[in-house]
Design a protein around this motif. Structure first.
Motif, PDB file in Angstrom:
ATOM      1  N   ASP A 145       1.019  -1.149  -0.108  1.00  0.00           N
ATOM      2  CA  ASP A 145      -0.088   0.036   0.035  1.00  0.00           C
ATOM      3  C   ASP A 145       0.891   1.112  -0.079  1.00  0.00           C
ATOM      4  O   ASP A 145       0.527   2.129  -0.707  1.00  0.00           O
ATOM      5  CB  ASP A 145      -0.989  -0.068   1.365  1.00  0.00           C
ATOM      6  CG  ASP A 145      -1.995  -1.046   1.054  1.00  0.00           C
ATOM      7  OD1 ASP A 145      -1.989  -1.655   0.003  1.00  0.00           O
ATOM      8  OD2 ASP A 145      -2.635  -1.407   2.021  1.00  0.00           O
ATOM      9  N   LYS A 146       1.979   1.182   0.685  1.00  0.00           N
ATOM     10  CA  LYS A 146       2.999   2.436   0.797  1.00  0.00           C
ATOM     11  C   LYS A 146       3.567   2.657  -0.440  1.00  0.00           C
ATOM     12  O   LYS A 146       3.585   3.780  -1.086  1.00  0.00           O
ATOM     13  CB  LYS A 146       4.036   2.285   1.804  1.00  0.00           C
ATOM     14  CG  LYS A 146       4.593   3.315   2.315  1.00  0.00           C
ATOM     15  CD  LYS A 146       5.775   3.306   3.366  1.00  0.00           C
ATOM     16  CE  LYS A 146       6.408   4.428   3.564  1.00  0.00           C
ATOM     17  NZ  LYS A 146       7.748   4.124   4.230  1.00  0.00           N
ATOM     18  N   ALA A 147       3.867   1.653  -1.294  1.00  0.00           N
ATOM     19  CA  ALA A 147       4.411   1.888  -2.460  1.00  0.00           C
ATOM     20  C   ALA A 147       3.745   2.460  -3.355  1.00  0.00           C
ATOM     21  O   ALA A 147       4.090   3.276  -4.260  1.00  0.00           O
ATOM     22  CB  ALA A 147       5.006   0.200  -2.862  1.00  0.00           C
ATOM     23  N   LYS A 148       2.457   1.912  -3.409  1.00  0.00           N
ATOM     24  CA  LYS A 148       1.338   2.129  -4.347  1.00  0.00           C
ATOM     25  C   LYS A 148       1.103   3.992  -4.134  1.00  0.00           C
ATOM     26  O   LYS A 148       0.872   4.507  -4.930  1.00  0.00           O
ATOM     27  CB  LYS A 148       0.031   1.718  -4.324  1.00  0.00           C
ATOM     28  CG  LYS A 148       0.138   0.227  -4.648  1.00  0.00           C
ATOM     29  CD  LYS A 148      -1.459  -0.445  -4.481  1.00  0.00           C
ATOM     30  CE  LYS A 148      -1.483  -1.730  -4.970  1.00  0.00           C
ATOM     31  NZ  LYS A 148      -2.573  -2.446  -4.621  1.00  0.00           N
ATOM     32  N   SER A 149       0.964   4.047  -2.866  1.00  0.00           N
ATOM     33  CA  SER A 149       0.836   5.627  -2.559  1.00  0.00           C
ATOM     34  C   SER A 149       1.958   6.487  -2.860  1.00  0.00           C
ATOM     35  O   SER A 149       2.025   7.793  -3.238  1.00  0.00           O
ATOM     36  CB  SER A 149       0.345   5.836  -0.960  1.00  0.00           C
ATOM     37  OG  SER A 149       1.478   5.648  -0.357  1.00  0.00           O
TER      38      SER A 149
END
Lengths: 216, 730
Positions: A145-149
């Protein structure tokens, strides 16, 4: 005159300081990445270790670059999947964590490092899924999720999430029905994604190709 | 031409300067075995190499003079050395293995670790929920471990000759005042907490750390999870209970809320009850968990729960003319705990702090007469740990409790208030990797007793081989006497137990063998004298009596025995089984005993065999558990003439039980569904836990389980695409 010219060129070329630092770095990295790309799951553990060592040496010489740490960590994740027993796998993943931490201090909030973090969590989980999914499942998802954001264009979090879902049995919330939409997103993003440099991470596209076959 | 000359000289100089120096050597472990694949390089340069299969390396460098040689190898301590690059002799370097779970001794005497974090575990939270016969109850699972006795009609953990009162349940360091649902006569109550709230469970069979006190025989340490595992809403429904839960997590915080309503009517309609229920148990409950990470290292956890339950039954009471007594009970229980953990200086300083409040009200009547009781407890606790090099550590801490107890007995109200405080310190010292010593000291004060105690603790472990070790534990343990005695007598002292435990264990290849022998000395136990001074005490076998007699601390006793444990997760793929056997020999002079005798809660032999297997193709987990407990002493008034020899001299028959459970996981419209079923006492054995006699001694009543063969079914639906669940989470 020709002799003088040759001598001047040779003299300049021979002088170590005439080699720009970054050239040496780029060359070493390119060579190491090429070697790494020639490996696969069937490569002997020793070869993977050689690659990991190579990147750790570059990291030692280039304390301001996060990529050598990133690649060293990535190699240790691969080793984490290959280790002969649980203890060995965890040792490799401990070393992956060491490299990830070092990279994160150089480049905080980096999308590729968030993907690596998720990858490490996945490898930890695979060591003993029955007992570890609880602890590492949320860590994996947090990294994705962090990478996507951090970078919505990066295809790798989608590739990693999609392949993880594909290998998760249907009844646990995985399988082609949930994996394929994610993998399709990954494919779309790979089509447009431009790496920032020729040393940037490139993996993922090839890995999901066989999985996409199940999505038709 | 001068230029050519100059350039040639320059080139020569440069080339000489850049002249490559050869470095070579060999890397081995401390025994001289080569370490292939080690990384050898000069720090801050590109110069380096890997060792080959013989541990040999060779590389060239252009560095002049000095450099730092660095050698690293997975699982070994890194090696650094300042070197002169003009050294021509090969380097011979030995690396030492880094401390890890396999090569470092861990103190294990008296402790049964069940955590996820360590690999050296024997029981994990998952094991609790997949064990047949335990009904996903933490205590019921612990009762299958070595060192415990199964006491079918009573609530709690009975460890190595200890009563249920002698074991404490501790959540994140905080003592839980009422860990079980209110006890009913002759019915075992479940624990109030769900196994999956906890990331780790550590069960002590004695000799435990100075961090904990107020338990003569055992502590059950439960550590709550740091994050929620699910996301979204889930519903559960079974024969006894309907529940809803909601989980949500963000980057820095997570929340879990649950609500449930239970009514045992459907279950009782299906399974014949041995108990004469007048109000079928009915209960409602809710809980809220909030976790927040305010900083990179800090973690704040809040947990609160409230439950309300009602029941009524007629229980066998030979002292009553009708042979039965009507019990009505309405229980309200509230428990909350907040903890904060943090660390500083790269984790060298660790803080664990907590604050907890609980109250429990039992509105109870026996034949309409008020026997209500309530308890309230405030507690605060702080522990500071300093980690020192080489696994050594030092911790110190303090705790303070304010406890109020109320009890109504036939219209008389008893109230007492106790302020309890404790200070403790503990050090862990490693003398090499093979020998560890833990030394602790705990001081306690209780205002109601107006007394203090000082309890030393010692444990040590020595590694005897790559996979095996021996441990030893010794300690003194104090506990405030049962508050019911203190209502009438405030001059009592702490009760005391001394433990000595010797343990051997070998863990190899997913197989565990463990044997433990122990000796326990009990001192200062409370004795009660119901007769007139100088007259013999009349023994009253009624377990629900209020202790109205004179009391002192003149009791004592011992418990000795051994237990063995074998677990194998390797031999048959997918099959996990474990076998434990416990033997205890114990006698005590306490309570109303006029002579030292084996208490009624003791069975000398306890055996349990647990098996479970997951069948991947059908997504189903099957489990089978068999337990056997030898007979327990019971009081027979017909043997009064025999005097002391006849006291608790009879034994009940052997109790055995075979139980089965299965769980299946599937998907219905993309929602995850788990279905489970269990059967207890498959063979329908008519087990007897104890006997009671009428006052004239002529009629004997058997006290057995709530029901003989019984069945249970239920299911869970996760209403979220993100829901992830393990097949075993039931």
């Amino acid at each position: 005159m020709k002799t003088i010219l040759i001598l001047i060129i040779t003299a300049l070329a021979a002088q170590p300081s005439a080699w720009a630092q970054s050239d040496q770095y780029k060359q070493a990295m390119k060579q190491a990445i090429t070697t790494m790309q020639s490996r696969n799951e069937q490569s002997p553990i020793a070869d993977m270790q050689t690659s990991a060592n190579q990147f750790e040496r570059i990291a030692s010489a280039e304390p301001k670059e996060w990529l050598p740490r990133y690649y060293a960590g990535l190699n240790y994740v691969y080793l984490g999947f290959m280790g002969k027993d649980e203890a060995a796998k965890d040792k490799y993943l401990d070393q992956a964590d060491v490299n990830l931490k070092a990279a994160e201090t150089i480049a905080p909030d980096n999308d590729e490092l968030a993907v690596l973090k998720a990858y490490i969590a996945q490898a930890r989980m695979v060591v003993d899924p029955m007992n570890r999914w609880q602890q590492y499942g949320p860590l994996f998802q947090a990294g994705i999720d962090k990478a996507k954001s951090l970078n919505p264009n990066n295809p790798r979090p989608y590739a990693l999430e999609g392949s993880s879902l594909m290998y998760t049995p249907d009844q646990f919330g995985g399988g082609p029905t949930t994996a394929c939409p994610v993998l399709k997103q990954a494919v779309e993003k790979f089509a447009t994604f431009k790496p920032t440099s020729d040393l940037s991470p490139l993996w993922g596209q090839k890995q999901i190709e066989p999985l996409m076959a199940k999505c038709k | 031409m001068k230029l050519i000359y100059f350039l040639t000289v320059y080139l020569l100089l440069v080339l000489t300067a850049a002249a490559q120096i050869n470095l070579s050597g060999r890397i081995t472990d401390t025994k001289g075995h080569p370490l292939p694949g080690a990384n050898v390089f000069l720090q801050g340069t590109y110069d380096g190499a890997n060792t080959d299969s013989t541990g040999t390396f060779r590389f060239t460098t252009s560095r002049k003079d000095t450099a730092t040689l660095l050698v690293s190898y997975i699982g070994y301590e890194s090696y650094t050395k300042k070197i002169h690059t003009n050294t021509t002799a090969p380097f011979i370097i030995q690396l030492t293995e880094a401390a890890n779970e396999l090569n470092t001794v861990v103190i294990t005497a008296g402790s049964f670790e069940a955590s996820d974090e360590k690999r050296m575990t024997m029981l994990k939270p998952m094991d609790i929920v997949t064990t047949a016969g335990a009904n996903a109850d933490i205590t019921a699972t612990m009762n299958l471990l070595p060192g415990t006795q199964r006491v079918g009609e009573q609530t709690g953990l009975f460890v190595r000759g200890g009563s249920g009162e002698e074991a404490k349940v501790v959540i994140d360091g905080m003592i839980v005042q009422n860990p079980y649902f209110s006890s009913m006569p002759d019915v075992q109550s479940r624990g109030r907490f769900q196994p999956f709230m906890f990331k780790g469970t550590s069960f002590s069979t004695g000799g435990y750390s100075a961090q904990y006190g107020q338990a003569l025989s055992s502590v059950l340490l439960l550590n709550t999870t740091d994050k929620t595992q699910n996301e979204g809403i889930s519903l559960s429904l079974n024969l006894a209970n309907a529940g809803i839960s909601y989980d949500h997590a963000t980057d820095k915080s997570s929340i879990s809320a649950t609500g449930s309503y239970g009514n045992l009517k459907p279950l009782f309609a299906l399974v014949h009850q041995n108990i004469d229920w007048t109000h079928v148990p009915e209960f409602g409950g809710s809980s809220l968990t909030y976790r927040l990470q305010p900083s990179k290292t800090g973690l704040l956890k809040f947990y609160g729960m409230y439950s309300d339950s009602k029941l009524g039954l007629n229980f066998i009471d030979p002292s009553n003319e009708t042979g039965k007594t009507a019990l009505q009970q309405h229980n309200r229980n509230f428990f909350t705990t907040s903890t904060y953990t943090d660390n500083w200086a790269d984790g060298r300083w660790l803080l664990n702090a907590g604050l907890s409040y609980s109250f429990d009200v039992d509105a109870t009547t026996y034949n309409g007469i008020d026997f209500g009781r309530s308890s309230e407890r405030w507690q605060g606790r702080a522990v500071l740990t300093r980690l020192l090099p080489a696994n050594n550590s030092l911790l110190f801490g303090a705790e303070a409790h304010a406890i109020t107890m109320k009890n109504t007995v036939q219209g008389i109200n008893y109230v007492l208030h106790d302020n309890y405080g404790a200070l403790f310190i503990e050090s862990q010292t490693y003398l090499g990797r093979n020998l560890a010593i833990q030394l602790g000291l705990r001081g306690e004060y209780s205002s109601i007793l107006n007394r203090a105690n000082l309890a030393p603790r010692l444990s040590m472990a020595y590694k005897t081989g790559l996979y095996s070790q021996v441990s030893l534990a010794y300690g003194q343990f104090y506990q405030t006497p049962d508050y019911r005695y203190l209502y009438l007598n405030r001059s009592l002292d702490f009760e005391r137990a001394d433990h000595l435990i010797l343990n051997y264990q070998i863990i190899k290849n997913k197989r565990t063998f463990r044997a433990e022998a122990f000796y326990k000395n009990y001192a200062q136990l409370v004795r009660e004298f119901t007769g007139q001074p100088g007259m013999p005490t009349q023994y009253d076998a009624n377990p629900y009596r209020f202790p109205w007699g004179r009391t002192n601390n003149g009791g004592h006793g011992y418990a000795q025995g051994f237990d063995v444990f074998w677990r194998d997760q390797k031999t048959v793929k997918g099959l996990d089984y474990w076998v434990s056997y416990s033997y205890v020999d114990t006698k005590r002079l306490f309570q109303q005993f006029s002579v030292a005798a084996t208490p009624t809660f003791i069975s000398n032999h306890n055996i349990s065999v647990i098996t479970k297997r997951y069948f991947e193709k059908i997504s189903t987990n099957l489990a089978l558990t068999y337990t056997l407990s030898s007979g327990r002493p019971y009081y027979n008034p017909n043997r009064l003439e025999e005097g002391d020899k006849g006291f608790l001299a009879d034994r009940t028959p052997v109790v055995n039980n075979l139980s089965f459970s299965a769980s299946h996981i599937t998907r219905i419209r993309k929602n995850l569904v788990v279905i489970y079923a269990s059967a207890d006492n498959l063979l329908n054995t008519k087990n007897v836990f104890t006997y009671r006699f009428t006052a004239d001694g002529k009629t004997r009543y058997a006290v057995g389980p709530q029901s003989y063969r019984s069945f249970f079914v239920g299911g869970i639906v996760m209403l979220s695409k993100k829901a992830k669940v393990n097949v075993n989470e039931l």
